[in-house]
Design a protein around this motif. Structure first.
Motif, short mmCIF file in Angstrom:
data_model
loop_
_atom_site.label_atom_id
_atom_site.label_comp_id
_atom_site.label_asym_id
_atom_site.label_seq_id
_atom_site.Cartn_x
_atom_site.Cartn_y
_atom_site.Cartn_z
N ILE A 60 0.83 -1.20 0.00
CA ILE A 60 0.00 0.00 0.00
C ILE A 60 0.87 1.26 0.00
O ILE A 60 0.61 2.22 -0.75
CB ILE A 60 -0.95 0.00 1.21
CG1 ILE A 60 -1.97 -1.13 1.08
CG2 ILE A 60 -1.66 1.34 1.37
CD1 ILE A 60 -2.82 -1.35 2.31
N MET A 61 1.92 1.25 0.82
CA MET A 61 2.80 2.42 0.89
C MET A 61 3.50 2.67 -0.44
O MET A 61 3.58 3.81 -0.91
CB MET A 61 3.85 2.22 1.99
CG MET A 61 3.32 2.39 3.39
SD MET A 61 4.65 2.28 4.60
CE MET A 61 3.69 2.30 6.12
N ARG A 62 4.00 1.60 -1.06
CA ARG A 62 4.71 1.77 -2.33
C ARG A 62 3.79 2.30 -3.42
O ARG A 62 4.16 3.18 -4.19
CB ARG A 62 5.34 0.44 -2.74
CG ARG A 62 6.62 0.09 -1.97
CD ARG A 62 6.95 -1.39 -2.13
NE ARG A 62 8.29 -1.72 -1.68
CZ ARG A 62 8.65 -1.89 -0.42
NH1 ARG A 62 7.77 -1.71 0.55
NH2 ARG A 62 9.90 -2.22 -0.11
N LEU A 63 2.58 1.75 -3.50
CA LEU A 63 1.64 2.21 -4.52
C LEU A 63 1.19 3.64 -4.24
O LEU A 63 1.02 4.44 -5.18
CB LEU A 63 0.42 1.28 -4.58
CG LEU A 63 0.70 -0.15 -5.07
CD1 LEU A 63 -0.59 -0.98 -5.05
CD2 LEU A 63 1.30 -0.15 -6.48
N ALA A 64 1.00 3.98 -2.96
CA ALA A 64 0.62 5.35 -2.61
C ALA A 64 1.73 6.33 -2.97
O ALA A 64 1.47 7.41 -3.52
CB ALA A 64 0.29 5.44 -1.13
N LEU A 65 2.97 5.93 -2.70
CA LEU A 65 4.10 6.81 -3.02
C LEU A 65 4.27 6.95 -4.53
O LEU A 65 4.64 8.02 -5.02
CB LEU A 65 5.38 6.27 -2.38
CG LEU A 65 5.44 6.33 -0.85
CD1 LEU A 65 6.67 5.61 -0.34
CD2 LEU A 65 5.46 7.78 -0.38
N LEU A 66 3.99 5.87 -5.27
CA LEU A 66 4.09 5.95 -6.73
C LEU A 66 3.06 6.91 -7.30
O LEU A 66 3.28 7.52 -8.35
CB LEU A 66 3.90 4.57 -7.35
CG LEU A 66 5.13 3.67 -7.38
CD1 LEU A 66 4.75 2.27 -7.85
CD2 LEU A 66 6.21 4.25 -8.27
#
Length: 270
Positions: A60-66
């Protein structure tokens, strides 16, 4: 949709995707080791859930940051400058940076946290004053609360996620490629999480080796925050060599145990 179809027909896009997946999987090893060690300190019935939540939050964090690429790139903009001129290297450049961005401060904080956590776990493992009964009680039997474990996993997920996304941004500017690589990497982490955690839990010497890895990773994060960039290839080569040596030790111990069991069986009266 047209952009995605164009990427699917572009060989360079596939090459970038495969390269990025490999890099993300390698970078994810650090995150996975930390999650495995921390989850193993929970009661057995909570360990798998903690790993699933930790890895899910990492996705979730990686996709949100992307989805906030511009914001992530802005994290590399210097926030303040200490104004200190450090020693120069052979090229006449400072050996460390005195300008610090939000990324630098996050990496330094994450590195310090890893050093503290790994040192604390090593001290606990080497505390000879504790009885075997106490050690057994601590090992995967609630020596840390579930909420505390999740909180620590989330904190390190953020550090590793930012490092992972900045690596992705440096490889390609196509967000669909980055998102695909991240999703595949997290799937690999989900598949590997339980076997890795069980292996670490069953081999005490591997626990110490993994904690040593965390110490090294923490030091590298701090160095990176200060602008001292240690080539990742050296770090992972050292980790791979150490893991190979430990694997040979495990195989050797099992061979001796089998030989001892066979001798005892042969010597036993009929």
């Amino acid at each position: 949709m047209t952009e995605i179809l164009a990427l699917l027909s572009d060989p360079s896009a596939w090459a970038a995707l495969l390269t990025l997946i490999v890099l993300e999987v390698v970078l994810g090893i650090d995150n996975l080791i930390f999650i495995s060690i921390l989850s193993n300190k929970l009661p057995p019935e909570q360990q798998q859930l903690a790993r699933r939540i930790g890895i899910g939050l990492a996705l979730i964090m990686r996709l949100a940051l992307l989805s906030m690429i511009a914001f992530i790139i802005s994290l590399t903009t210097p926030v303040f400058d200490l104004g200190i001129v450090g020693p120069l290297n052979d090229y006449g450049e400072p050996t460390f940076e005195t300008q610090f961005s939000w990324r630098d401060m996050i990496l330094i904080a994450g590195g310090l946290f890893l050093l503290w956590k790994a040192t604390k776990e090593i001290h606990h493992t080497m505390d000879v004053e504790e009885s075997d009964e106490t050690l057994d009680k601590h090992k995967g039997a609630g020596s840390i609360t579930f909420n505390a474990a999740i909180a620590q996993i989330v904190a390190l997920d953020m550090v590793f996620s930012i490092d992972s996304i900045l690596t992705a941004v440096g490889m390609t500017d196509a967000v669909p490629i980055m998102m695909t690589a991240v999703i595949i990497t997290v799937i690999v982490m989900l598949v590997a999480a339980d076997p890795l955690a069980n292996f670490i839990n069953k081999n005490p010497t591997v626990v110490m080796l993994a904690l040593g890895f965390l110490l090294m990773i923490g030091a590298v994060l701090i160095a990176d925050g200060f602008g001292v960039h240690v080539p990742k290839g050296y770090i992972y080569a050292a980790m791979a060599f150490s893991a190979l040596v430990e694997t040979l030790n495990i195989v050797s111990r099992k061979a001796r145990a089998r030989k001892k069991a066979a001798l005892e069986t042969a010597a036993a009266p009929d």
